[in-house]
Scaffold this motif. Sequence first.
Motif, short mmCIF file in Angstrom:
data_model
loop_
_atom_site.label_atom_id
_atom_site.label_comp_id
_atom_site.label_asym_id
_atom_site.label_seq_id
_atom_site.Cartn_x
_atom_site.Cartn_y
_atom_site.Cartn_z
N TYR A 67 -5.44 -0.38 3.71
CA TYR A 67 -4.28 0.45 4.06
C TYR A 67 -4.11 1.62 3.09
N ILE A 68 -4.41 1.39 1.82
CA ILE A 68 -4.33 2.48 0.84
C ILE A 68 -5.32 3.59 1.21
N GLN A 114 -4.17 7.40 2.15
CA GLN A 114 -4.65 8.53 1.36
C GLN A 114 -5.35 9.58 2.22
N ARG A 125 -3.12 -2.78 -8.16
CA ARG A 125 -4.16 -2.94 -7.14
C ARG A 125 -5.12 -4.06 -7.51
N ALA A 127 0.84 -1.21 0.00
CA ALA A 127 0.00 0.00 0.00
C ALA A 127 0.86 1.25 0.00
N LEU A 139 2.21 1.71 -3.50
CA LEU A 139 1.19 2.08 -4.49
C LEU A 139 0.56 3.43 -4.24
N THR A 140 0.95 4.12 -3.18
CA THR A 140 0.44 5.48 -2.92
C THR A 140 1.53 6.52 -3.18
N MET A 162 -4.50 -4.63 1.68
CA MET A 162 -3.81 -3.55 0.96
C MET A 162 -4.78 -2.42 0.62
N ILE A 163 -5.99 -2.76 0.17
CA ILE A 163 -6.99 -1.74 -0.18
C ILE A 163 -7.34 -0.89 1.04
N THR A 214 -0.51 1.92 -11.20
CA THR A 214 -0.96 1.64 -9.83
C THR A 214 -2.29 0.89 -9.82
N ASN A 215 -3.23 1.32 -10.64
CA ASN A 215 -4.55 0.69 -10.66
C ASN A 215 -4.48 -0.77 -11.10
#
Length: 283
Positions: A163-164, A168, A102, A88, A91-92, A160-161, A98-99
């Motif tokens: 944590y992203i 954000q 994910r 995460a 990917l941030t 991960m989603i 990135t998409n």
Amino acid sequence: MEKSIKKYWPLFLLPTLAAFAIGFIFPFLWGIFLSFHKFTTISKTTFVGLDNYIKVFQDSTFTSAFWFTAKFTIVSTILINIIAFAIALALTRGLKGTNIFRTVFFLPNLIGGIVLGYIWQILLNGLLSAWGKSLLALNATYGFWGLIVLMCWQQIGYMMIIYIAGLQNVPTDLIEAARIDGATSSQILFKIKVPMVMPSVTICTFLTLTNSFKLFDQNLSLTAGEPAKQSMMLAYNIYDTFYARSGPQWKGIGQAKAVVFFLFVVVISLLQLHFTRSKEVQA
């Protein structure tokens, strides 16, 4: 119209409450009742008091399954959350594609647990074989790490989603102010980002902890408790006791195991929630 809706709002809750009561509350209470009985069918029961619970802790397969499950839960919870948070974090940072990443990481979570178990059984049977028999069935250690790999592969993308979403929400002006003050990347990570995403840590730890502790379908399909029930986890041990052993006494013992298992999960979850919530930054 609005006043009439407010007046009769309990009526809108009745279908859901009825379904919850019929599908969960009544079976749960009936299960507790049966745990104090010896039975073959729920209509023919004999009260035995605490005898079933005494036999639960005298059953070596249950204690073995408990320690196996405890070790599995600790290792999988730590690995899943550390790896998910690291992904995460990567990917941030505005990386290209990135998409796509994910989506790729999240896809394993969409596959059913028992299907995943058989997929990884086929893969590991091809990679780890000895004398024509899978090492998963020869050594509980291989079964343990096979379950760890499977659990990580399935759960990391989902965590991960979460944590992203948490990363954000960290205020960018706070990070910029820290950089102006001369804070290093590691200081920003551990002094700002990690404390700010503690609500996400609480959620992810709770999910991985409970999912790992009550794992059943992957255990059934990947190792089936082999060898000699050494890789059997608690949920599978309850299933094995209730359905694979003959005799009226085992039904009651299996039900007692289910109650003990429920208490384990509740206590551990509450302790985890208390600990991680105490670390959250108060707004």
